[in-house]
Design a protein around this motif. Structure first.
Motif, PDB file in Angstrom:
ATOM      1  N   ALA A 162       0.536  -2.587   6.044  1.00  0.00           N
ATOM      2  CA  ALA A 162       0.412  -1.971   4.723  1.00  0.00           C
ATOM      3  C   ALA A 162       0.608  -0.468   4.821  1.00  0.00           C
ATOM      4  CB  ALA A 162      -0.978  -2.254   4.142  1.00  0.00           C
ATOM      5  N   GLY A 163       1.131   0.100   3.755  1.00  0.00           N
ATOM      6  CA  GLY A 163       1.312   1.549   3.705  1.00  0.00           C
ATOM      7  C   GLY A 163       0.362   2.213   2.728  1.00  0.00           C
ATOM      8  N   LYS A 164      -0.479   1.423   2.076  1.00  0.00           N
ATOM      9  CA  LYS A 164      -1.466   1.954   1.141  1.00  0.00           C
ATOM     10  C   LYS A 164      -2.851   1.417   1.526  1.00  0.00           C
ATOM     11  CE  LYS A 164       0.607   4.365  -2.252  1.00  0.00           C
ATOM     12  NZ  LYS A 164       1.793   4.827  -1.565  1.00  0.00           N
ATOM     13  N   PRO A 165      -3.889   2.279   1.391  1.00  0.00           N
ATOM     14  CA  PRO A 165      -5.227   1.873   1.841  1.00  0.00           C
ATOM     15  C   PRO A 165      -5.731   0.570   1.209  1.00  0.00           C
ATOM     16  CG  PRO A 165      -5.181   4.230   1.444  1.00  0.00           C
ATOM     17  CD  PRO A 165      -3.851   3.698   0.981  1.00  0.00           C
ATOM     18  N   TRP A 166      -5.487   0.374  -0.091  1.00  0.00           N
ATOM     19  CA  TRP A 166      -6.062  -0.818  -0.729  1.00  0.00           C
ATOM     20  C   TRP A 166      -5.469  -2.105  -0.147  1.00  0.00           C
ATOM     21  CZ3 TRP A 166      -3.326  -4.623  -3.192  1.00  0.00           C
ATOM     22  CH2 TRP A 166      -2.006  -4.326  -3.558  1.00  0.00           C
ATOM     23  N   TYR A 202      -4.093  -2.371   2.931  1.00  0.00           N
ATOM     24  CA  TYR A 202      -4.614  -2.442   4.314  1.00  0.00           C
ATOM     25  C   TYR A 202      -5.999  -3.098   4.313  1.00  0.00           C
ATOM     26  CZ  TYR A 202      -6.816  -0.324   8.511  1.00  0.00           C
ATOM     27  OH  TYR A 202      -7.508  -0.091   9.673  1.00  0.00           O
ATOM     28  N   GLU A 240      -5.509   6.025   7.262  1.00  0.00           N
ATOM     29  CA  GLU A 240      -5.101   7.357   7.702  1.00  0.00           C
ATOM     30  C   GLU A 240      -5.306   7.502   9.216  1.00  0.00           C
ATOM     31  OE1 GLU A 240      -7.427  10.408   5.892  1.00  0.00           O
ATOM     32  OE2 GLU A 240      -5.900  11.923   6.189  1.00  0.00           O
ATOM     33  N   ASN A 286       2.220  -8.263   1.010  1.00  0.00           N
ATOM     34  CA  ASN A 286       3.016  -7.127   1.494  1.00  0.00           C
ATOM     35  C   ASN A 286       4.507  -7.435   1.557  1.00  0.00           C
ATOM     36  OD1 ASN A 286       2.954  -8.865   3.649  1.00  0.00           O
ATOM     37  ND2 ASN A 286       2.298  -7.344   5.155  1.00  0.00           N
ATOM     38  N   ALA A 307       5.362  -2.766  -1.903  1.00  0.00           N
ATOM     39  CA  ALA A 307       4.572  -2.769  -0.659  1.00  0.00           C
ATOM     40  C   ALA A 307       5.467  -2.470   0.541  1.00  0.00           C
ATOM     41  CB  ALA A 307       3.887  -4.119  -0.481  1.00  0.00           C
ATOM     42  N   ASP A 317       6.334   1.210   0.738  1.00  0.00           N
ATOM     43  CA  ASP A 317       5.214   1.978   1.303  1.00  0.00           C
ATOM     44  C   ASP A 317       5.161   1.836   2.830  1.00  0.00           C
ATOM     45  OD1 ASP A 317       4.412   2.776  -1.219  1.00  0.00           O
ATOM     46  OD2 ASP A 317       2.943   1.162  -1.447  1.00  0.00           O
TER      47      ASP A 317
END
Ligand code: SF4
Length: 332
Positions: A133-137, A139, A152, A180, A185, A188
């Motif tokens: 994933a490229g976004k925290p939510w 991930y 991060e 994803n 997704a 990202d």
């Protein structure tokens, strides 16, 4: 053997001799697709879970037991996140002193933010971390990490490792349908990978029994979309086919349970392995089921055999499902 299993056919590493340095599901992630079931509880504690000398002794014995050409890679992988073993760097160095075979580490990459882990992995020929994933939510939704490991931090660790690492860095993306594999997704993920610059991107599918019943692999359109968005270094790593080599084992059943515990097999793979090792297939399956040393998990309408002690929701245990009900289990 307690710490060494296989060789098993690997999608990327040929015949791979597996080294498992940690107890079952010692992990700082709890991926929805994990083939070992749920991580209960999560841990991010680095320590010497098993004595490093004992692990090295088994590696030496396994290398002596297998003929030249029977092993392509020595791979640290197994029951959870291998970098949580604090002796990993020492073990890699010792293995490099024992053999010219290349060494790989299959990791989720989450501990690379720690300097000592980056230093430990520096001697490996290939390191294979994961980025789903490229976004925290997203991930959080797919990997369900330990609270200390933010996206991060994961990305920072991979970038820092890439900067100082001379070996092959192959990042895996496990494509889960509806999570994803969408255009947004994947875009990202591509942006995040651009900052890491891996040597290769491996597109993988959850084809072994996933921890959560609702997980499905992406479809052909999703794979094409991923390849188009992630670029020229992305390639699909197909499920490996080949034999599970138990020829060097003193105790065949123990060797098979050792593989199942780290690497659940489809029932047809298990039957082929038993056949090739001249076991009575029906008896061997019955023994595995009734002894509690293996269990059946059904996903996608396929019967998989895994090790004992794994936590699969809505699983179908061998105790509840006779191996005799298999389409092929009475073949001999
Ligand atoms: S797939 Fe790997 S990283 Fe994810 S929970 Fe399982 S062992 Fe941990």
């Amino acid at each position: 053997m307690k710490y060494v299993f296989g060789p098993v056919p690997s999608r990327r590493l040929g015949q791979s001799l597996g080294i498992d340095t940690i107890p079952l599901k010692t992990c700082n992630w709890n991926c929805v697709y994990c083939q070992l079931g749920r991580s209960v509880p999560l841990t991010n504690q680095r320590q010497e879970y098993y004595p490093r000398e004992k692990i090295l002794l088994e590696i030496r014995q396994a290398l002596e037991a297998h003929t030249a050409g029977g092993i392509d890679w020595i791979t640290f992988v197994g029951s959870g996140e291998p970098t949580l073993h604090s002796g990993l760097g020492w073990l890699i160095q010792e293995v490099k002193g024992l053999t010219d075979l290349p060494v790989a580490v299959i990791t989720n990459g989450s501990t690379l933010y720690q300097q000592d882990v980056r230093s430990d992995l520096g001697a490996a020929d290939a390191v294979l971390p994961t980025l789903d994933a490229g976004k925290p939510w997203l991930y959080q939704k797919i990997n369900r990490p330990h609270p200390e490991i933010t996206l991060e931090r994961l990305l920072e660790g991979m970038r820092a490792f890439r900067d100082g690492y001379a070996g092959q860095l192959w990042v895996e993306v496990m494509l889960v349908c509806g999570l994803n594999d969408t255009e947004i997704a994947l875009t990202d993920i591509a942006a995040a990978l651009q900052t890491i610059q891996p040597d290769e991107i491996h597109l993988n599918l959850p084809t072994r029994p996933p921890a959560e019943t609702w997980v499905r692999p992406t479809d052909d359109a999703g794979l094409l979309r991923a390849q188009a968005i992630l670029g020229a270094t992305a390639r699909v790593v197909h499920p490996a086919s080949g034999s599970f080599d138990v020829s060097g084992a003193a105790d065949l059943n123990e060797a098979i349970v050792g593989i199942l515990t780290r690497h659940p097999m489809r029932e047809d793979e298990l039957i082929r392995t038993l056949d090739e090792s001249h076991q009575d297939v029906h008896q061997a399956l019955s023994r595995l089921a009734s002894s509690g040393r293996a269990q059946v998990v059904e996903r996608y309408g396929v019967r998989f055999w895994g090790g004992p002690g794994t936590v699969f929701p809505d699983e179908t245990h061998s105790q509840r499902t006779s191996p005799g009900s298999s389409r092929k289990s009475n073949r001999k």
